[in-house]
Design a protein around this motif. Structure first.
Motif, mmCIF file in Angstrom:
data_model
loop_
_atom_site.group_PDB
_atom_site.id
_atom_site.type_symbol
_atom_site.label_atom_id
_atom_site.label_comp_id
_atom_site.label_asym_id
_atom_site.label_seq_id
_atom_site.Cartn_x
_atom_site.Cartn_y
_atom_site.Cartn_z
ATOM 1 N N ASP A 31 0.829 -1.201 0.000
ATOM 2 C CA ASP A 31 0.000 0.000 0.000
ATOM 3 C C ASP A 31 0.866 1.254 0.000
ATOM 4 O O ASP A 31 0.527 2.256 -0.635
ATOM 5 N N ARG A 32 1.983 1.219 0.725
ATOM 6 C CA ARG A 32 2.890 2.364 0.774
ATOM 7 C C ARG A 32 3.437 2.685 -0.620
ATOM 8 O O ARG A 32 3.493 3.842 -1.026
ATOM 9 N N VAL A 33 3.825 1.652 -1.361
ATOM 10 C CA VAL A 33 4.338 1.854 -2.721
ATOM 11 C C VAL A 33 3.262 2.480 -3.597
ATOM 12 O O VAL A 33 3.524 3.409 -4.375
ATOM 13 N N ILE A 34 2.034 1.969 -3.492
ATOM 14 C CA ILE A 34 0.920 2.520 -4.279
ATOM 15 C C ILE A 34 0.694 3.989 -3.915
ATOM 16 O O ILE A 34 0.538 4.855 -4.785
ATOM 17 N N LEU A 35 0.677 4.291 -2.608
ATOM 18 C CA LEU A 35 0.423 5.656 -2.153
ATOM 19 C C LEU A 35 1.489 6.619 -2.654
ATOM 20 O O LEU A 35 1.184 7.743 -3.066
ATOM 21 N N GLU A 36 2.736 6.202 -2.650
ATOM 22 C CA GLU A 36 3.810 7.066 -3.141
ATOM 23 C C GLU A 36 3.674 7.284 -4.641
ATOM 24 O O GLU A 36 3.924 8.387 -5.144
ATOM 25 N N PHE A 96 3.036 10.878 -6.642
ATOM 26 C CA PHE A 96 3.832 11.297 -7.807
ATOM 27 C C PHE A 96 2.921 11.626 -8.985
ATOM 28 O O PHE A 96 3.109 12.631 -9.677
ATOM 29 N N ALA A 97 1.922 10.769 -9.236
ATOM 30 C CA ALA A 97 1.006 10.980 -10.362
ATOM 31 C C ALA A 97 0.189 12.260 -10.184
ATOM 32 O O ALA A 97 -0.098 12.966 -11.157
ATOM 33 N N LEU A 130 3.682 2.129 -11.613
ATOM 34 C CA LEU A 130 3.362 0.810 -11.054
ATOM 35 C C LEU A 130 3.440 -0.270 -12.128
ATOM 36 O O LEU A 130 2.553 -1.123 -12.240
ATOM 37 N N SER A 131 4.486 -0.228 -12.914
ATOM 38 C CA SER A 131 4.609 -1.160 -14.030
ATOM 39 C C SER A 131 4.640 -2.614 -13.569
ATOM 40 O O SER A 131 4.340 -3.526 -14.322
#
Length: 534
Positions: free
Chosen positions: A331-336, A340-341, A386-387
């Protein structure tokens, strides 16, 4: 607090001596750090500043010039006041003193009656020592309060709230981007406190020590270690006692720094604040739009004409999720990536984890911006970031205010989770119109009546434990019930296909040529697929 000059003059022992203030009437509120009795003319090195000097007039000299020189020297040495007993003075000396007093700004006081200086010093020094003990006791209490909060791993909001209560004034914690991550209005209006916060904050530069600064004279202290400042605490109003407020702010800053070092996560504060607001908005209780807008803008959400509710649903994660910690990392990776987006699309947003694997976003659509183009840019950037993940984005209709947009996250979540079951190539973004019947059925998938319907329709093949039967039925229904068209896809040979379909009819107990039967089976199959989605 230390006694003031006026407090000392109001003492009974001084009043009986009939004090007369010759100068410095506007400075009687100044605090007295100590009382010093002296008949020495040269006070260089004897004073440390803040003293009230008592004397009988022997040191002041004679003549206006000599007395003026003495008073000026005394003021430069740090004295805040002079009290002179003139009971034995000549009339001319008393007259010269009154004239000379006009040349200095510090209060010069005379008494006409004899007074026991020892009683004045004893009384005042007891008051000063009592004040020092009060400050020590206050500091000990504040230290214990924030030490307890640190040991309990209290959040930033709790620490800020406690600091505001102790100071009895609003306290704001902001990060280095001038975004408010926690605040306590302390009985004041939050919209008024946070009005145009970012703009006002940028005009008050961060200082390395606790002090008042900027056009609004904000009292501030840095937060973080000396080499890793990550925010500051601010009291944006005047306080009853700045020294006390400084001490409290510094202890609150230390507590925040200790907790931050334990978390080792500077980014988390801002996200927690945004998540807290979004989850609060999704609860069924009243909250004023003015309050919400002030808090949201302080968290970085720009005012806009419309706001788009978006939900990012993670299909199969960023790899194998084996435990809760790995899930939190995902979830942290998604949130970051979302953050950025948002920046890349030149917009602003409130972002929160709605539940594991589902991230909610209230995206501001700037005035004059094309919503479709902005959402497309946001989705493209997010998918690029998020490739390694399979994510589905659902969006609900844009709303004109933040509260309605937050309510729209439930619809966006429904769209995203339903879209995750759609066959074929993924779209960048899904709306309600894209999930159609599947979206409607998703609303009822947990209804026992829907479950009974699906199980009864598919009972003939669900019990067979043969996944091939379900696959065949799905392909047949997707081909519109056209056997010839299905055969032309090369799925199986035509004779084999016809034989398997005849056996499927027998297992299901229906005529696959009947349109209503095919519709019932298709709905049952959709319900079955949706039940598998969790």
């Amino acid at each position: 607090m230390l006694p003031s000059i006026r407090t000392i003059l109001d003492l009974a022992i001084v009043q009986t001596a009939e004090p007369v203030v010759l100068s410095g009437l506007d400075r009687l509120q100044h605090e007295v750090r100590w009382v010093h009795v002296s008949e020495t003319r040269n006070m260089t090195g004897l004073l440390r500043g803040g003293e009230m000097v008592l004397g009988t007039g022997l040191a002041i000299g004679h003549g206006v010039g000599a007395i003026t020189a003495y008073l000026s020297h005394l003021e430069r040495a740090g004295a805040v006041a002079l009290l002179v007993e003139l009971t034995n003075a000549l009339e001319q000396q008393a007259t010269d003193l009154r004239v000379a007093a006009g040349a200095v700004t510090m209060p010069v006081i005379t008494v006409a009656r004899r007074v026991r200086f020892v009683e004045i010093t004893e009384t005042v020094h007891r008051m000063i020592v009592a004040d020092q003990l009060d400050k020590l006791e206050r500091a000990r209490g504040v230290h214990e309060t924030f030490t307890t909060l640190s040991l309990e791993s209290a959040g930033a909001a709790d620490i800020v709230r406690r600091a505001a209560e102790l100071i009895d004034a609003p306290v704001v914690l902001e990060d280095l981007a001038h975004l408010v991550v926690a605040h306590s209005a302390q009985g004041r209006s939050a919209p008024e406190l946070l009005l145009d916060w970012e703009g006002r904050s940028r005009s008050t530069h961060l200082r390395d020590r606790t002090e008042r600064a900027g056009p609004e004279a904000w009292l501030q202290t840095p937060v973080g270690t000396r080499t890793q400042r990550w925010g500051r605490l601010i009291v944006p109003v005047l306080t009853k006692d700045d020294d006390d407020a400084k001490m409290i702010l510094e202890r609150a800053s230390q507590a925040l720094s200790i907790n931050r070092l334990a978390e080792k996560d500077q980014w988390e504060l801002s996200h927690q604040a945004q998540a807290g607001l979004l989850h609060e908005l999704r609860q069924p209780h009243a909250i004023s739009l003015q309050d919400v807008e002030a808090r949201a803008q302080a968290l970085g959400l720009k005012a806009a004409s419309t706001y788009a509710p978006v939900v990012i649903c993670v299909e199969d994660g960023l790899g194998e999720v084996t435990d809760a910690l790995a899930s939190l990392h995902e979830d942290r990776v998604i949130l970051e990536a979302v953050a950025f987006a948002v920046r890349a699309s030149r917009s602003s947003a409130l972002v929160a984890t709605l539940q594991a694997g589902n991230i909610g976003v209230v995206l501001a659509i700037p005035d004059g911006a094309a919503e479709a183009a902005l959402l497309e840019r946001f989705c493209h950037t997010l998918n690029t970031q998020l490739s390694g993940a399979r994510v589905v984005l659902g969006v609900s209709a844009s709303r004109g205010n933040i509260i309605d947009a937050a309510a729209g996250l439930d619809e966006a979540l429904h769209v995203a989770r339903t879209a995750a079951t759609l066959p074929g190539e993924r779209k960048a973004l899904y709306r309600s119109s894209d999930v159609r019947l599947r979206g409607l059925l998703a609303l009822f998938r947990d209804d026992p009546r829907a479950q009974v319907f699906a199980e009864s329709e598919l009972a003939g093949i669900l019990g067979s434990h043969d996944a091939a039967d379900l696959a065949l039925l799905r392909r047949f229904l997707n081909s519109g019930g056209n056997k010839a068209a299905l055969a032309r896809t090369g799925y199986v040979s035509r004779p084999t296909l016809y034989a398997r379909l005849a056996r499927l009819e027998e297992q299901l107990g229906v005529d696959l040529a009947d349109a209503e039967s095919r519709t019932s089976l298709h709905v049952a199959l959709l319900l079955h697929d949706l039940r598998l989605l969790r």
